[in-house]
Design an enzyme around this catalytic site. Structure first.
Site, mmCIF file in Angstrom:
data_model
loop_
_atom_site.group_PDB
_atom_site.id
_atom_site.type_symbol
_atom_site.label_atom_id
_atom_site.label_comp_id
_atom_site.label_asym_id
_atom_site.label_seq_id
_atom_site.Cartn_x
_atom_site.Cartn_y
_atom_site.Cartn_z
ATOM 1 N N SER A 245 0.838 -1.190 0.000
ATOM 2 C CA SER A 245 0.000 0.000 0.000
ATOM 3 C C SER A 245 0.885 1.258 0.000
ATOM 4 C CB SER A 245 -0.931 -0.035 1.214
ATOM 5 O OG SER A 245 -1.935 0.924 1.099
ATOM 6 N N ARG B 274 -11.457 6.563 10.175
ATOM 7 C CA ARG B 274 -10.954 5.201 10.140
ATOM 8 C C ARG B 274 -12.038 4.221 9.704
ATOM 9 N NH1 ARG B 274 -6.696 1.838 9.415
ATOM 10 N NH2 ARG B 274 -6.820 0.002 10.739
ATOM 11 N N ASP C 214 -8.818 -6.553 -4.351
ATOM 12 C CA ASP C 214 -8.386 -5.224 -3.883
ATOM 13 C C ASP C 214 -8.934 -4.167 -4.836
ATOM 14 O OD1 ASP C 214 -7.110 -2.923 -3.101
ATOM 15 O OD2 ASP C 214 -5.091 -3.775 -3.112
ATOM 16 N N HIS D 154 -7.938 -5.165 -0.029
ATOM 17 C CA HIS D 154 -6.629 -4.512 0.035
ATOM 18 C C HIS D 154 -5.780 -5.049 1.192
ATOM 19 C CE1 HIS D 154 -3.685 -1.415 -0.532
ATOM 20 N NE2 HIS D 154 -3.879 -0.898 0.667
#
Lengths: 465, 222
Positions: A238, A308, A404, A437
């Protein structure tokens, strides 16, 4: 799985008193001599702050390295206790620490210099005699340097222990593994929650905006400091993968092998959009106080938790959410006809948000997401990504995951095409996974095998035993 | 060697398609065609058997493209440089002359655009090595003639409805395609049903009958 009595995210929890703060696990173990020295100095800097009110105050207890009752177990108490522990890590990390003074300023893409600054890092394994076995691990947005050790705040195992450890693909019996906290982070490398030496107070938004390239520049200074010319490999997923790519472009001669996972050469419009939602959530929290919450003794907990929660959805896939939660209800027989967390998936997200707030600084979240948004490797090369990799001799291995949708396979493939056009040695594997992901952080047998094969082959080529 | 001799040998040499080393004979022949130390792209590299052979025995900088995820992952796990990709599309992304050799081993018949693939290979590599299964092999002809069913052999075991091999050709068909794209045949080798070279300098028509597969080394232009 989350607890049933989930914290109400949108209501700030009560603030703890100083006495509730206890040292996390490893409290008196990871302190190196460098750390001790910095803490003494740091405590002086903290002087002007009102003791007993600042969340950083537990640090003054820890600075002496005194063992605290209950240090072996994760402390219990209000979330703000963890938050205080996390905040203490910003200046006094339980990690190795390197300071770069006025003689070694960091020139930032924003056109200013940062000085002094510090980098917190962990190492695993031993550097060999010819310094050829070093592997740098780059962490993702919400990660830190605690890749393969118990986290000093959460007490959880390292975030990449699936891959790093004795006998594992990133084998600490063979390799010298370095993991550092990124610039702009909040676990010991200079970031917005660090003390600004010019004022004696946390930087807040006075810290210049940093980029992925700035993070990598800082890491290169750390690698210099460790006396390492060339890294056997740079590995990360990432945002960590962005750093890997930036390393290969900025310092091609210093990277023998590069392994970016679930990454991209630039942040997509969709991903910038998601980040903006997160930042707006933080900034809309009245407790954010224009970024001055540390000075004003507040904490934008609900804003960061919402950020978040939204982000966490993007790290998973529809099918993994469905498999984990479906439409199942959380410890209740039927709908409550309220806005309580009826569904397990709601409860889970609230838990994720709350847990994140305990260990992460809200301003750091702004800075690090911004760094990702600004990332566009080809921009400096006339928009032609292949030119960024011209004449590279680094060998690459890219990995993506089928489910992802944040950093889809097409993003990795674009990098592969550019590397092909540049004549680089490149491998690329798309791994079948429904975990979205986050798959790069999870136990994926094919990822393990590929990482092992790629690093073994690089080690053979360099002659690392 | 008469067809009858071949049939007799068939009873005793079932495993002869693999050499003593355990490698596919056509891969050994291909590796022999490649100059040591060359840059090689293997299109349809499977799990990397040929790449490994080229890297270890010829000191080549060998890269692969493979469409199957399992093949790529197995090869990369062996430390080989393999990209998951589709030859029908991804060859376009390689610059001109980026390899000394581009190899297509037993894969041309599985591509959607064999002619385009061959042209791309000739653009990307200075030389091109192609091995093909020969649908003109006498046993194929016999099978179709006697049984009236689409032939399937040990090397090509698929049924017509689920075969990945959608563009079969004979040796003569391939030679015609080479002429059409304006390439030159540097060398050609036919292998009989046991992976042995058909050594005699025979006309195409004979190779087309006796060769179960053929390996061609091509270059651009005439």
């Amino acid at each position: 799985m989350p607890d049933s009595d989930n914290v109400h995210v949108l209501r700030p929890a009560a603030r703890p008193t100083t006495g509730e703060a206890t040292s996390p696990a490893q409290g008196s173990q990871a302190q190196g001599p460098q750390t001790q020295g910095s803490q003494t100095q740091g405590s002086q800097t903290l002087g002007p702050q009102p003791q007993g009110q600042q969340p950083t105050s537990p640090a003054s207890g820890k600075a002496t390295g005194e063992p605290v009752a209950g240090a072996e177990t994760r402390p219990v108490g209000p979330s703000r206790t963890y938050e205080a522990l996390a905040r203490a890590q910003a200046d006094f990390p339980q990690s190795e620490l390197v300071h770069f003074g006025a003689d070694k300023p960091l020139t930032l893409d924003a056109g200013v210099t940062l000085s002094p600054f510090q980098i917190a890092y962990q190492t695993y394994g031993k550097l060999n005699a010819d310094k050829s076995n070093a592997i740098l691990i780059c962490h993702a947005l919400s990660g830190d340097q605690h890749a393969a050790n118990v986290h000093p705040v959460t007490g959880k195992t390292g975030w990449w222990e699936t891959l790093i450890g004795p006998g594992k693909p990133i084998d600490t019996n063979r390799f010298f593994v370095i993991a550092s906290n990124v610039l702009g982070g909040c676990l010991g490398t200079t970031g917005p929650s660090s003390i600004n030496p010019k004022t004696g107070f946390p930087y807040g938004l006075d810290l210049p905006v940093v980029t992925i390239r700035d993070m990598v520049r800082a890491q290169a200074m750390l690698i210099d400091h460790l006396g390492i010319d060339r890294l056997l490999a740079v590995v990360g997923g990432s945002m960590g993968g962005m750093q890997v790519l930036q390393w290969a472009v900025s310092y091609p001669e210093r990277v023998f092998a590069a392994m970016p996972m679930a990454a991209a050469a630039r942040h997509s419009a969709q991903n910038i959009a998601f980040h903006e939602v997160g930042r707006q959530a933080v900034m809309a929290d009245p407790d954010w106080r224009g970024g001055r919450y540390l000075l004003e003794g507040t904490s934008p907990r609900s804003g960061l938790a919402v950020a978040r929660m939204a982000a966490h959805i993007t790290y998973m896939s529809d099918s993994s959410l469905h498999r984990k939660f479906g439409r199942r209800l959380q410890d209740r027989d039927g709908r409550t006809f309220s806005f309580d967390a009826d569904f397990q998936v709601e409860s889970y997200l609230r838990h994720q948000g709350e847990a994140f707030v305990d260990r992460f600084d809200a301003n750091s979240y702004l800075y690090v997401t911004r760094a990702m948004d600004y990332f566009d490797l080809a921009a400096d090369y006339g928009g032609v990504l292949a030119n960024a990799f011209k004449d590279t001799r680094t060998r690459f291995c890219l990995v993506s995951f089928t489910s992802d949708w944040l950093f889809p396979t097409a993003d990795s493939r674009a990098v592969v095409h550019a590397l092909n056009a540049a004549g680089a040695s490149v491998s690329f594997a798309e791994i079948e996974s429904d975990k979205g992901h986050d798959a790069f952080l999870l136990d994926e047998p094919e990822l393990t095998a590929i990482t092992r094969g790629f690093l073994d082959s690089a080690a053979r080529a360099v002659g690392v035993a | 060697m008469s067809p009858r001799d071949l049939l007799i040998q068939d009873l005793t040499m079932k495993e002869a398609a693999r050499a003593a080393s355990g490698k596919r004979v056509d891969l050994l022949i291909i590796a022999d065609l490649v100059e040591p130390g060359s840059r090689v792209l293997d299109v349809g590299s499977g799990d990397g058997e040929l790449l490994e052979l080229l890297a270890t025995t010829r000191g080549c900088d060998a890269r692969g493209i493979e469409i199957s995820r399992a093949g790529v992952n197995a090869g990369v796990a062996r430390g080989l440089a393999i990209i998951q990709g589709d030859a029908d599309i991804d060859l376009a992304d390689y610059p001109d002359d980026s390899f000394d050799y581009v190899i297509l081993s037993q894969t041309l018949q599985a591509t959607r655009r064999p002619k385009w693939v061959l042209e791309q290979m000739l653009r990307v590599g200075r030389r091109v090595v192609v091995s093909i299964p020969n649908f003109g092999f006498w046993r194929m002809r016999l099978d179709l003639l006697l049984n009236g069913r689409m032939p399937s052999t040990e090397n090509l075991p698929y049924s017509w409805y689920d075969t990945p091999n959608i563009h079969f050709c004979t040796i003569r068909d391939f030679v015609a395609l080479v002429e059409e794209v304006g390439a030159r045949i540097e060398s050609a080798t036919a292998l009989n049903g046991y992976g042995q070279k058909v050594r005699l300098n025979l006309p195409w028509a004979v190779w087309n009958l006796l060769g179960e597969q053929a390996v061609f080394l091509l270059s651009r232009g005439r």
